[in-house]
Design a protein around this motif. Structure first.
Motif, mmCIF file in Angstrom:
data_model
loop_
_atom_site.group_PDB
_atom_site.id
_atom_site.type_symbol
_atom_site.label_atom_id
_atom_site.label_comp_id
_atom_site.label_asym_id
_atom_site.label_seq_id
_atom_site.Cartn_x
_atom_site.Cartn_y
_atom_site.Cartn_z
ATOM 1 N N GLY A 44 1.003 -1.078 0.201
ATOM 2 C CA GLY A 44 0.050 -0.027 0.046
ATOM 3 C C GLY A 44 0.762 1.159 0.180
ATOM 4 O O GLY A 44 0.661 2.319 -0.655
ATOM 5 N N LEU A 45 2.083 1.299 0.830
ATOM 6 C CA LEU A 45 2.737 2.309 0.969
ATOM 7 C C LEU A 45 3.501 2.848 -0.442
ATOM 8 O O LEU A 45 3.626 3.931 -0.930
ATOM 9 N N MET A 46 3.816 1.589 -1.208
ATOM 10 C CA MET A 46 4.421 1.738 -2.623
ATOM 11 C C MET A 46 3.459 2.443 -3.354
ATOM 12 O O MET A 46 3.819 3.525 -4.125
ATOM 13 N N ALA A 48 0.787 4.231 -2.733
ATOM 14 C CA ALA A 48 0.589 5.578 -2.383
ATOM 15 C C ALA A 48 1.605 6.549 -2.987
ATOM 16 O O ALA A 48 1.518 7.612 -3.308
ATOM 17 N N LYS A 49 2.996 5.956 -2.939
ATOM 18 C CA LYS A 49 4.250 6.851 -3.445
ATOM 19 C C LYS A 49 3.965 7.020 -4.943
ATOM 20 O O LYS A 49 4.354 8.223 -5.380
ATOM 21 N N VAL A 50 3.408 5.805 -5.594
ATOM 22 C CA VAL A 50 3.345 6.212 -7.071
ATOM 23 C C VAL A 50 2.261 7.324 -7.198
ATOM 24 O O VAL A 50 2.525 7.912 -8.231
ATOM 25 N N ARG A 51 1.133 7.165 -6.545
ATOM 26 C CA ARG A 51 0.234 8.294 -6.643
ATOM 27 C C ARG A 51 0.570 9.629 -6.272
ATOM 28 O O ARG A 51 0.356 10.580 -7.094
ATOM 29 N N LEU A 52 1.382 9.750 -5.233
ATOM 30 C CA LEU A 52 2.129 11.112 -4.812
ATOM 31 C C LEU A 52 2.910 11.494 -5.775
ATOM 32 O O LEU A 52 3.534 12.700 -5.663
ATOM 33 N N ALA A 53 3.444 10.627 -6.871
ATOM 34 C CA ALA A 53 4.515 11.134 -7.594
ATOM 35 C C ALA A 53 4.086 12.232 -8.414
ATOM 36 O O ALA A 53 4.848 13.292 -8.729
ATOM 37 N N TYR A 54 2.936 12.479 -8.765
ATOM 38 C CA TYR A 54 2.362 13.549 -9.834
ATOM 39 C C TYR A 54 1.774 14.409 -8.774
ATOM 40 O O TYR A 54 0.459 14.393 -8.752
ATOM 41 N N ARG A 55 2.452 15.306 -8.203
ATOM 42 C CA ARG A 55 2.159 16.075 -7.037
ATOM 43 C C ARG A 55 1.087 17.019 -7.472
ATOM 44 O O ARG A 55 -0.167 17.300 -6.903
ATOM 45 N N GLY A 56 1.196 17.627 -8.709
ATOM 46 C CA GLY A 56 0.318 18.890 -9.018
ATOM 47 C C GLY A 56 -1.425 18.013 -9.465
ATOM 48 O O GLY A 56 -2.128 18.574 -9.208
ATOM 49 N N LEU A 144 -5.629 -2.009 -3.187
ATOM 50 C CA LEU A 144 -4.489 -1.111 -2.824
ATOM 51 C C LEU A 144 -3.883 -0.570 -3.967
ATOM 52 O O LEU A 144 -3.250 0.486 -3.798
ATOM 53 N N ASP A 145 -3.901 -1.158 -5.147
ATOM 54 C CA ASP A 145 -3.446 -0.447 -6.544
ATOM 55 C C ASP A 145 -4.111 0.988 -6.780
ATOM 56 O O ASP A 145 -3.601 1.579 -7.237
ATOM 57 N N HIS A 146 -5.253 0.787 -6.400
ATOM 58 C CA HIS A 146 -6.097 2.122 -6.709
ATOM 59 C C HIS A 146 -6.307 3.016 -5.424
ATOM 60 O O HIS A 146 -7.350 3.806 -5.221
ATOM 61 N N LEU A 147 -5.376 2.743 -4.417
ATOM 62 C CA LEU A 147 -5.839 3.551 -3.142
ATOM 63 C C LEU A 147 -5.588 5.064 -3.508
ATOM 64 O O LEU A 147 -4.911 5.664 -4.342
ATOM 65 N N ASN A 148 -6.577 5.712 -2.922
ATOM 66 C CA ASN A 148 -7.062 7.149 -3.559
ATOM 67 C C ASN A 148 -6.945 7.984 -2.579
ATOM 68 O O ASN A 148 -8.177 8.803 -2.127
#
Lengths: 294, 275
Positions: A44-46, A48-56, A144-148
């Motif tokens: 899940g942490l991983m 979440a990091k992927v989602r947060l990579a595109y901050r804007g 978890l793949d689509h943790l939003n």
């Protein structure tokens, strides 16, 4: 001793890979997870990091979802600026029910957005192959793949609406305070259960589209007192797609209305049963999965 | 590359014909989506109808509207979103993201006009397979109030066409904005919100309290649901109906011109992303 022919290849790679100095490649790897829960946490942490990579993009989405959720508030405000009540339900009462529904929906979207992707991404495109190869539950992996995390503010907006509504409501007892998180969590489970059951159709009916969004649309009804609707709609919301358990039934207890107390009391049981049944159906559906082989 | 008509472009009539046909084919190719839209719009229409029926319990009038007029308004205002609701912003940003915009610009027609007619074809097909069936069942089962005068129908038709032009114009601007922002997901959200609150698709705009009312009525979005639905419920008398139609037309033309300018400006700065 290394054969010298490998040297040119290694140099080529070093141009593509970032420079990590002299540290061995696995230096930051903390070792295999010690438990299943630890593995899930790390997964899940991983993600979440992927989602947060595109901050804007993340921020725009969060703001967008928050404002979409806020439409409801404008809508209620506009209606109640012209009428004092809807069939005896005051502004604060409707606001409380709405807020509870919004909070449950927000948390639901944080955790269960994966239901939307099942058909196209996992079944038709065959990404389920990859998921099934891992020694973790397929359902949990997809969710978890689509943790939003973008929708956490929506949940907070719902809580805010509930807090605002309290000024027009009787004060809560200790038991009511203690049960509030339970009701909210079980509301999320009801939503997730109903939609998981519908998403499992995707294993049998191979189609790009999915009925999940459609069924979710019906949950808009759970933001209102159920008795303002006609009998058939009330029965539908209680027995067929039990969205009335998400917010309305438990909320009535906090509004000091006794008519639906029994329904509120069984809400946690209903939630666990609905979700359990849905997960069982989902597992049955999974057996029908055939990889597209692409 | 200029966005206005170039030498060698096909005549506008050909652009219109091919665009409309492509739009129709796209709707028919995605029939399942049309079905989903039909059912989901039905659910929302039923919800709004039930809500307002409940609100009118024990009341004759709310802000000068009878129960029949109000329920007709909220159903019609939502049903017509299936006609004017466009996804041209997502299409445009998608073409851009995949770098295909470079190919689009090579085609022998005006990009802006092509997309307008394509979306008109989409809307026309949606009218037949989604909007009209919705009108039929809601009108029959929810006891909506049909217009009393025959002329309301053609005026409503014109208003719908203009509503579509406004919706397209706004979506086009959002799509072009995504050229610069590189990503349109968040922007699409905001667009949906703006339309939800400001178009009057959920509630007549004159119900908004105090400070909000004059603002929302002055914006172009009121031309999308508020004006057509008020024409359908005959809220606007016959001799004054040209006024809201004129406002719709003015906004449609203004958005069209701004859209062309915006495209020209964006193309000057465009970075085509490789495949």
């Amino acid at each position: 001793m290394r054969p010298s022919v490998r040297r040119p290849q290694q140099q080529a790679f070093s141009r593509v890979l970032p420079d990590i100095g002299d540290a061995p490649l696995g230096a930051s790897y903390p070792g295999p997870p010690r438990s299943r829960l630890g593995a899930l946490w790390r997964y899940g942490l991983m993600r979440a990091k992927v989602r947060l990579a595109y901050r804007g993009d993340f921020l725009l989405n969060a703001v967008g979802d928050f404002i979409v959720a806020g439409i409801g508030l404008v809508f209620l405000w506009a209606i109640f600026s012209h009428v004092p009540d809807i069939r005896g339900w005051s502004f604060h009462e409707v606001l409380f029910i709405w807020g509870m529904g919004e909070a449950a929906a927000g948390l639901f979207f944080v955790l269960f957005q994966g239901l939307w992707a099942l058909n196209q991404q996992y079944v038709l495109r065959g990404e389920l192959d990859r998921v099934l190869l891992r020694p973790l539950d397929a359902y949990v992996q997809i969710m978890l793949d689509h943790l939003n995390l973008e929708d956490l503010p929506v949940a907070l907006l719902g809580l805010g609406m509930m807090a605002w509504a309290r000024e027009g409501l009787p004060s809560f007892s200790l038991a009511q305070w203690l049960m509030l998180p339970v009701f909210l969590a079980c509301g999320v489970l009801v939503l997730a259960g109903v939609l998981t059951a519908f998403s499992s159709l995707g294993f049998r009916i191979l189609h790009r589209g999915t009925a999940v969004g459609l069924v979710y649309q019906a949950s808009a009804f759970n933001r209102y007192p159920i008795d303002i609707f006609s009998r058939p709609i009330q029965r539908l919301l209680t027995w067929v797609v039990p969205f009335a358990f998400v917010a309305f039934f438990p909320a009535t207890w906090y509004l000091g209305r006794t008519r639906w107390l029994g329904w509120a009391a069984v809400q946690p049981v209903v939630a666990v049963a609905v979700f359990g049944l849905a997960r069982w159906l989902w597992g049955r559906g999974l057996r029908h999965y055939r990889s597209p082989g692409s | 590359m200029s966005a206005s008509s170039r030498a060698g472009d096909l005549p506008a009539s050909v652009t219109a014909r091919t665009g409309c046909r492509l739009g129709m084919q796209l709707v028919l190719a995605y029939r399942f989506e049309a079905l989903v839209q039909l059912v989901s719009a039905s659910v929302v229409a039923l919800l709004n109808w039930s809500l307002w029926t409940a609100i009118y319990q024990g009341r004759d009038q709310v802000v000068g509207r009878s129960a029949a007029e109000m329920t007709t308004y909220v159903v019609v205002a939502w049903v017509i979103t299936t006609f004017y609701g466009t996804r041209v912003d997502q299409e445009l940003s998608g073409r851009f993201r995949e770098g295909l915009i470079a190919v689009d610009l090579l085609r022998p027609w005006d990009l802006h006009l092509h997309h307008y007619f394509r979306d008109l074809g989409r809307a026309g097909t949606a009218l037949l397979i989604t909007t009209l069936p919705l009108f039929a069942w809601t009108g029959g089962l929810l006891h909506l109030r049909a217009p009393r005068h025959w002329w309301t129908w053609p005026v409503f038709g014109i208003s719908l066409l203009l509503a579509h032009a406004i919706s397209f114009g706004f979506a086009w601007l959002v799509g072009v904005a995504s050229f610069r922002l590189r990503n349109a997901a968040g922007l699409a959200h905001l667009k949906a919100t703006v339309i939800g609150v400001l178009s009057g698709s959920l509630i007549p705009l004159d119900l908004y309290p105090g400070v909000m009312r004059p603002i929302v009525l002055a914006l172009p979005f009121q031309g999308m649901s508020h004006t057509p639905a008020n024409i359908f419920t005959e809220r606007i008398p016959w001799d004054q109906v040209w006024q809201p139609l004129g406002v719709q037309l003015a906004w449609a033309v203004a958005l069209f011109i701004v859209g062309r300018r915006a495209l020209r400006g964006a193309l000057r700065a465009v970075v085509v992303q490789g495949g």
